[in-house]
Each structure stands twice: as C-alpha cells, then as structure tokens.
Design a protein around this motif. Structure first.
Motif, short mmCIF file in Angstrom:
data_model
loop_
_atom_site.label_atom_id
_atom_site.label_comp_id
_atom_site.label_asym_id
_atom_site.label_seq_id
_atom_site.Cartn_x
_atom_site.Cartn_y
_atom_site.Cartn_z
N ARG A 100 -2.68 -36.08 23.33
CA ARG A 100 -2.40 -35.53 24.65
C ARG A 100 -2.88 -36.53 25.68
O ARG A 100 -4.05 -36.95 25.66
CB ARG A 100 -3.10 -34.19 24.84
N ALA A 101 -1.98 -36.96 26.55
CA ALA A 101 -2.28 -38.00 27.53
C ALA A 101 -3.43 -37.57 28.43
O ALA A 101 -3.43 -36.47 28.99
CB ALA A 101 -1.04 -38.31 28.37
N PRO A 137 -11.80 -36.53 29.02
CA PRO A 137 -12.91 -37.45 28.74
C PRO A 137 -13.79 -37.62 29.97
O PRO A 137 -13.32 -37.49 31.11
CB PRO A 137 -12.19 -38.75 28.37
N SER A 138 -15.04 -37.88 29.78
CA SER A 138 -16.00 -38.08 30.86
C SER A 138 -16.18 -39.57 31.12
O SER A 138 -16.34 -40.36 30.19
CB SER A 138 -17.35 -37.45 30.51
N TYR A 139 -16.10 -39.95 32.44
CA TYR A 139 -16.27 -41.35 32.83
C TYR A 139 -17.40 -41.45 33.86
O TYR A 139 -17.95 -40.44 34.30
CB TYR A 139 -14.97 -41.90 33.43
N GLY A 140 -17.70 -42.65 34.25
CA GLY A 140 -18.74 -42.88 35.24
C GLY A 140 -18.25 -43.73 36.38
O GLY A 140 -17.45 -44.65 36.20
N SER A 171 -27.62 -45.11 40.83
CA SER A 171 -26.87 -43.88 41.06
C SER A 171 -25.44 -44.02 40.55
O SER A 171 -24.87 -45.11 40.55
CB SER A 171 -26.84 -43.55 42.56
N TYR A 172 -24.87 -42.90 40.11
CA TYR A 172 -23.48 -42.91 39.66
C TYR A 172 -22.94 -41.49 39.70
O TYR A 172 -23.67 -40.51 39.84
CB TYR A 172 -23.38 -43.47 38.24
N ILE A 173 -21.61 -41.39 39.60
CA ILE A 173 -20.92 -40.11 39.53
C ILE A 173 -20.38 -39.95 38.11
O ILE A 173 -19.79 -40.88 37.57
CB ILE A 173 -19.75 -40.04 40.54
N SER A 174 -20.57 -38.78 37.51
CA SER A 174 -19.97 -38.48 36.22
C SER A 174 -18.71 -37.69 36.49
O SER A 174 -18.75 -36.60 37.09
CB SER A 174 -20.93 -37.67 35.35
N GLY A 175 -17.54 -38.23 36.11
CA GLY A 175 -16.29 -37.61 36.47
C GLY A 175 -15.35 -37.39 35.31
O GLY A 175 -15.47 -38.04 34.27
N ARG A 176 -14.40 -36.49 35.50
CA ARG A 176 -13.36 -36.21 34.51
C ARG A 176 -12.00 -36.31 35.17
O ARG A 176 -11.83 -36.04 36.36
CB ARG A 176 -13.54 -34.82 33.90
N MET A 177 -11.01 -36.66 34.36
CA MET A 177 -9.65 -36.81 34.84
C MET A 177 -9.16 -35.53 35.52
O MET A 177 -9.32 -34.43 35.00
CB MET A 177 -8.73 -37.15 33.67
N GLY A 178 -8.60 -35.70 36.75
CA GLY A 178 -8.00 -34.58 37.47
C GLY A 178 -8.96 -33.82 38.36
O GLY A 178 -8.52 -32.97 39.15
N PHE A 227 -12.06 -37.73 46.63
CA PHE A 227 -10.95 -38.34 45.90
C PHE A 227 -10.76 -37.62 44.58
O PHE A 227 -11.67 -36.99 44.05
CB PHE A 227 -11.20 -39.83 45.67
N THR A 228 -9.53 -37.66 44.08
CA THR A 228 -9.22 -37.07 42.79
C THR A 228 -9.26 -38.15 41.72
O THR A 228 -8.65 -39.22 41.87
CB THR A 228 -7.83 -36.42 42.80
N TRP A 229 -9.97 -37.87 40.60
CA TRP A 229 -10.14 -38.88 39.54
C TRP A 229 -8.83 -39.01 38.75
O TRP A 229 -8.40 -38.09 38.07
CB TRP A 229 -11.26 -38.46 38.60
N THR A 230 -8.21 -40.16 38.89
CA THR A 230 -6.96 -40.45 38.17
C THR A 230 -7.12 -41.67 37.27
O THR A 230 -6.11 -42.24 36.81
CB THR A 230 -5.82 -40.70 39.17
N TYR A 231 -8.35 -42.08 37.05
CA TYR A 231 -8.61 -43.31 36.30
C TYR A 231 -9.02 -42.96 34.87
O TYR A 231 -9.81 -42.05 34.64
CB TYR A 231 -9.73 -44.12 36.97
N ASP A 232 -8.45 -43.70 33.91
CA ASP A 232 -8.75 -43.41 32.50
C ASP A 232 -9.82 -44.33 31.94
O ASP A 232 -9.81 -44.70 30.77
CB ASP A 232 -7.47 -43.51 31.65
N ASN A 233 -10.76 -44.71 32.84
CA ASN A 233 -11.90 -45.50 32.41
C ASN A 233 -12.99 -45.42 33.48
O ASN A 233 -12.83 -44.72 34.48
CB ASN A 233 -11.50 -46.97 32.14
#
Length: 433
Positions: A316-317, A354-357, A370-377, A418-424
């Motif tokens: 699943r993409a 998936p969870s990214y940073g 500092s960082y943000i933990s984000g998920r797609m969408g 912003f909306t997370w659209t990055y796959d990394n």
C-alpha cells in the motif's frame, strides 16, 4: 668377495625422504635408483637396511647372503624359508621376496612416488559434489576439514570422515603415512527432530518426543488430559507451521520417521466432530492495498495456527505492513493462536503510516536537538522559537529540505502549518531576513 661388496653397498646409504624405517635401519639405495617393495595389492613402501639385511616398513625382515657357487647371486632368507634370485644388476632388473604370506617385488626403473592424491566422496545414498581432490606428500599432515562441498543426504548431517574405514573427526590432523592414493568418505549421522503434542483442549501442554531420522516412532498415548472424559482416538499430523499433512495416526500406531524437520501431532478426541472439523483460513491485502495475498490454508478446529511472515505481494503506497487481523483481533506474524471458529475465516492485512522525523536547522551558528515526529498525511505546525535570530535579522520561515540537505522547493511561513507528504525524513532550515 661378493658378500663384502654387497654389505658395503648397503652401508653406504644416504638418508632420503622415507621416514618409515625402524630404529637402526635407513632407506636403501640400490645400484641404479631408490629401491622399493611392491606387494600383491600394489601398495608401495621403502626398503630399509641395517647393513646386513633388509626390512620392510611393515616389519618383515629378510637376511641377505651370497651363494659362492652361483655368483653373482642373492639369496633371501626368512625365518621359515630361503628364496633365490639374480642380484639386482641394472634398470629393469629385480627380484622377488616372500615371507610365506605375500610376495614382494624389488624393482629399480622408477622409484615409487612421494606424492599421493587424496580424493573426497559424498558416500552411499548422498547427492551433490564432494570437495576437490588434493595432492599431499608422504609424511605430511592431512587436515580433516569441515568443508563437505555440496554433499547432501536427506535426514542426515555430516559429522566427520572415514579413512580406510576408520572415523576421523573434522578439525583434526593426521600424518599421511600411506604409500598409495586414498579417499575420504563423509560420515553421515541421522539428525534428531521433535514431535510436539497438541492437546486441543483448554489444557496447556509442552510435551514432545525426540526422534532420529529413519527410526520407527510411536507417539505416546497419554500426552494430554482427556476433555470431559473423552477417549483419545489418534493424532492428525501437521508440519511445524500447523498445516495439515493429510494423515491421521491411530492410538498406538507407529511409522518410520522420514521428515526433515519437526512436526506436530494434534490430538483427536472420540465423538467430538467440532475438534476434527477442517476450515479454510484465507488472506486479504486489505483496503487500499494492491497485490496478491498469500494462498489460503486449511486448519482444524482447536488447532494452533500462525499467520506467518509471508505477505505475498501485498503493498500500500505510503504505508508499511503492520500485521494481520482476524475479525477485530490483531494477529502477530510469528505467534501461534488456537483456531476456535466453527467456520471459515479471513486474515486481513493491516497498514500503518510510517513515522518520520523533521529536524530543525537554525543556520545561526548554533545547533539543537529538537525535531518533529510526523506521519504521512498528517498536519504539523513548526515551532518558531526553536532557533535564535542572528543579530539584526528576523525569522522568515522554514525552507523544507530532504534528509541530505537538498531543497525541495517548499517554504513554510512563520506560524503556518504544513501537511506531511514526504516519504522520508526532512530538515526544516530556518530563513533569516
């Protein structure tokens, strides 16, 4: 005269590569070349002399003396008999000696080789290719290694070598004191597997039997407490994953173990059809996914099953595989669960974002963690207070970069989301005006 000359010939001997002579004997060089004895089986060994006789490396000793009426000549005498032959006089000449049990031939044209070939064999009933042959010098150490090539024998494991019928352990060395080529043959030993008993009751059970491949095996008749006083009818045979092998054993029935792995014996109880009913467990890739799921399988009521690690080509993409669900219950890939449904069921693949940073890059000569933990969408609002503005400058937002610092072209204004659209992973690089 002949006796004296012959004795001098034996004494004037140089030490050679042959190390098989007994104490007091040295290798004997004949008139033209090294002398060796060949027995009726073709084995080659050196002749050793102490100046008055010859000794073979197997301990047989011959006395030499001249017969003055038949000079030049040579007589060979053992404890039980005397033999006569022409004395060695040149290439191609020779004589025979016998100790009454076997005959030895002395010859001079070509000395026996000091190099021999050690070959390898997979052995009877095995397939594959043995290691390559090797050349070894007489007296050198022969290493018995763990390299068995691609040799394979069903239900067995290689655990050593046979050399002349004697077992040699791998990882050891033996002196090569053979005057002939030899073959090392793999020693095969039957492997041991387990037959695990499944009670198919509410009782937990950890019993199993150990079985060597090729042995006849009879399951024990009391591995479980009968449910409600029912009688044990037999066992259904399953592989280690719980798939039915299509065979049922009666109580007390035995069989010759020909499995190359462990199996499970699932108890069947008298007059309880629900315990022996077979159902279909199928797979689905789930909503929004593509690909082909793993094939369906059969499972008996009450037996243990595991979803397994095979997910087919399901994908699943923007998501990662997160396990299976049967109805509303999560099922871990590698765990076992009792099948307590009296109908067919489906395992549905679960997908997770998936969870990214997103790391903050201040661009002001300082660093931060500092960082943000984000998920797609999902939507995120970067912190505008993480970085301190350089003297005389004003914060103007963040430039979005990939994990290697390459600009993506996206800019986030101060205080904007912003909306997370990055796959990394990404970097939020501060902009200063």
């Amino acid at each position: 005269m002949f006796v004296l000359m012959f004795i001098v010939l034996l004494v004037a001997t140089e030490t050679s590569v042959w190390a098989a002579c007994l104490d007091g004997f040295v290798p004997w060089r004949g008139p033209d070349s090294d002398e060796f004895a060949i027995n009726s089986k073709g084995a080659c060994m050196p002749l050793c002399s102490n100046g008055h006789g010859l000794n073979l490396s197997n301990g047989v000793s011959f006395k030499l003396f001249a017969d003055k009426t038949t000079t030049p000549s040579l007589n060979i005498m053992t404890d039980s008999m005397t033999c006569y032959a022409d004395a060695v006089s040149g290439p191609g000449a020779g004589l025979n000696m016998s100790d009454g049990k076997q005959t030895w031939h002395l010859y001079t044209p070509i000395p026996c080789s000091t190099e021999y070939t050690v070959s390898y064999s997979c052995g009877t009933g095995a397939t594959g290719n043995a290691p390559d042959a090797r050349i070894i010098d007489y007296g050198a150490l022969l290493g018995l290694g763990y390299d068995y090539g691609t040799c394979y024998k069903k239900g067995y494991h290689a655990d050593g070598w046979y050399l002349d019928g004697v077992v040699k352990s791998p990882g050891t060395y033996v002196p090569y004191d053979y005057y002939a080529d030899k073959t090392l043959t793999i020693r095969w030993s039957p492997s041991t597997f387990a037959a695990v008993y499944l009670c198919n009751t509410h009782e937990a059970n950890n019993m199993y039997s150990s079985v060597a491949y090729g042995n006849r095996f009879t399951p024990i008749t009391t591995p479980c407490a009968p449910p409600c006083g029912k009688k044990l009818v037999g066992f259904d045979m399953q592989d280690s994953d719980g798939s039915d092998l299509g065979r049922r054993l009666s109580v007390g029935e035995s069989f010759v173990w020909d499995f190359e792995n462990s199996i499970r014996l699932s108890a069947v109880w008298e007059n309880d059809d629900t315990l022996i009913q077979t159902y279909t467990l199928s797979y689905s890739c789930g909503t929004g996914a593509t690909g082909t799921p793993p094939p369906s399988r059969t499972v008996k009521y009450g037996n243990l099953y595991t979803p397994g690690t095979d997910i087919g080509t399901c994908a699943r993409a923007g998501y990662v595989f997160g396990g299976w669900k049967i109805e509303s219950y999560a099922r871990t890939n590698t765990k076992y669960y009792p099948y307590t449904y009296s109908l067919n069921r489906e395992l549905v693949a679960q997908w997770a974002r998936p969870s990214y940073g997103a790391a903050y890059i201040c661009n002001n000569g300082t660093t931060n963690s500092s960082y943000i933990s984000g998920r797609m969408g999902s939507s995120y609002k970067p912190d505008t207070t993480v970085c301190t503005a350089p003297d005389g400058m004003t914060f103007a937002g963040y430039a979005v970069q990939d994990a290697y610092g390459v600009d993506t072209g996206d800019v986030i204004a101060p205080g904007a989301s912003f909306t997370w659209t990055y796959d990394n992973n990404i970097r939020l690089s501060a902009i200063w005006n």
